[in-house]
Every structure is written in C-alpha cells, then in structure tokens.
Design an enzyme around this catalytic site. Sequence first.
Site, short mmCIF file in Angstrom:
data_model
loop_
_atom_site.label_atom_id
_atom_site.label_comp_id
_atom_site.label_asym_id
_atom_site.label_seq_id
_atom_site.Cartn_x
_atom_site.Cartn_y
_atom_site.Cartn_z
N GLY A 14 50.62 43.57 47.39
CA GLY A 14 49.41 44.23 47.87
C GLY A 14 49.54 44.68 49.31
N SER A 15 50.63 45.39 49.61
CA SER A 15 50.94 45.66 51.02
C SER A 15 50.94 47.13 51.38
CB SER A 15 52.30 45.05 51.38
OG SER A 15 53.30 45.41 50.44
N GLY A 20 47.92 43.18 54.01
CA GLY A 20 49.29 43.20 53.50
C GLY A 20 50.17 44.16 54.27
N SER A 141 41.41 32.68 51.50
CA SER A 141 40.23 33.20 52.20
C SER A 141 39.33 32.04 52.59
CB SER A 141 39.46 34.16 51.29
OG SER A 141 38.18 34.46 51.81
N TYR A 154 35.26 35.47 42.78
CA TYR A 154 36.27 35.67 43.82
C TYR A 154 36.56 34.35 44.54
CZ TYR A 154 38.28 37.15 48.30
OH TYR A 154 39.06 37.28 49.43
#
Length: 264
Positions: A14-15, A20, A141, A154
């Site tokens: 995810g960069s 990312g 997170s 999430y």
Amino acid sequence: MNTHLQGKTALVTGSTGGIGFAIARQLLQEGASVIINGRTQARVDEAISRLKGEYPEASVHGVAANFTSADEVAAITQQFPSVDILINNVGIFEPKQFTEIPDEDWLRFYEVNVLSGVRLSRHYLSRMLEANWGRIIFISSESAINIPEEMIHYGMTKTAQLAVSRGLAELTRGTNVTVNAILPGPTRSEGVGDFVASLAREKGVTTEEAEADFFRTARPSSIIQRFATVDEIANLVTYVASPLSSATNGAALRVDGGVFKSAF
C-alpha cells in the site's frame, strides 16, 4: 544519522500514496532497495516515476496487488521470494454505522487489513529466521486501542494486527529478527485531506477551521491538536526497520500525537 539500511531490501504494501509512500521514500533515502505496491499497475508505475524523479540512482521496483485473496499475495512472493524488511501497511477504512455493516464488509476488511500481513509474514518470516536478520512491521492504528464507534470493523482489524505482531515476535526469540507494530494517530494522508475539505464545505468554514473543530470535538484527547504528517509516521517506521532498533521487539509503538491517554 546512518540507519545502516544500505543493501537491505524492503517491501512496503500500500505504498503508492500516503503513509506507505512516505515510508518507501525514507527507506530509499537511507539506501535501501524498495518494492512499491499498489492496487493497479498504473498507480505503481506513477509512484515509481515520482521516486525515480527524486532519487534517480535509487533501486525501486513495483508489484500490483489489492490483497482481496491469497492469490494476490502469491503473485508478490513469487516475484520477490525474499526481502529483509516487510512493512505491512496496506489497509482500507470506511466510516459506517455498526448496524449497517454487512458480513461482506467485515470479511473484506479482515481479508485486506489482517490476512494480507499474515500471508506475507508466513512466507517471509522463515526466510528471515534462516538469514538471522529481518524486520516485520505492522502499520496498525490508535484505533486498535481506542476503537472508533463510527467504524468498529476497522478498529477490530487494527487490534488483530497487534495480536498477530506480538505473537510473531515470540517466534523470533534469540534471533536478529524483530516484529513490531506502529500505531499512527490521525494523519494527514490523501484520504484525510479530502475528508477535512468535505467537512469544511459542509460547514462553510476554512480547512484550518474544520481541522481545529475536528480535534476539538472528535479527538479532544490529542495533545498536538493537529494531524500528523506522513513523514512523522515514516520517521519512526524507518528507525524500527533499521539495525539500530535491534532491542525493540514485540512492541506496539504509538505515534498518535497523544490521542490515547496512557503513559504506556
């Protein structure tokens, strides 16, 4: 500071943007070779072009995958069978009332946010242990420990990442491999910028006023009272990915601006 990352190869999922991309950029700055990942080849190619523009001599490669199935992960590990550093950053989020979250969403969030890291770690951990060096980092997170009521699904996936990270760290006992989790707080990424702009339009205020109102009402416990930058998150990730962090293992490290009210 020399982080001694020259000669290391890192895969950052995810960069192609946001946190990312900032992580990938900093690892390149420190001399590592970096594998960029995004959902489409076009996004991957765009990210590589941007990085090459900044660092023409950098070693940067790319692979497209969206992590909705095990086949997506297999395509990555087949193309890149061994890496020194794995940054499990890919993730999806969406505010939605609990009663309106169908089973399909719970499964999709778990597949992308949790199983992507599980599958990649399952492949790369044994190779790191064999080489007696490696870093696996889960980008979790503050929502893992401060579950947001507007997106419980999430928060659940971020808590699961902490459990996986700590469990994998136990498997590295007595080696030079470490597994850690990073817990960013509210961060000014692409999606968050759009979110704040939307709030500003709805309330007829400036983006600065919308941001201040967000922290006053939605994240009042924040000490810094602003969104962190993606580079501020990447600073910590780069250190943990480096040989300098050799005594940090099995940790959940917060870079949340003090949102979670705890001394630990």
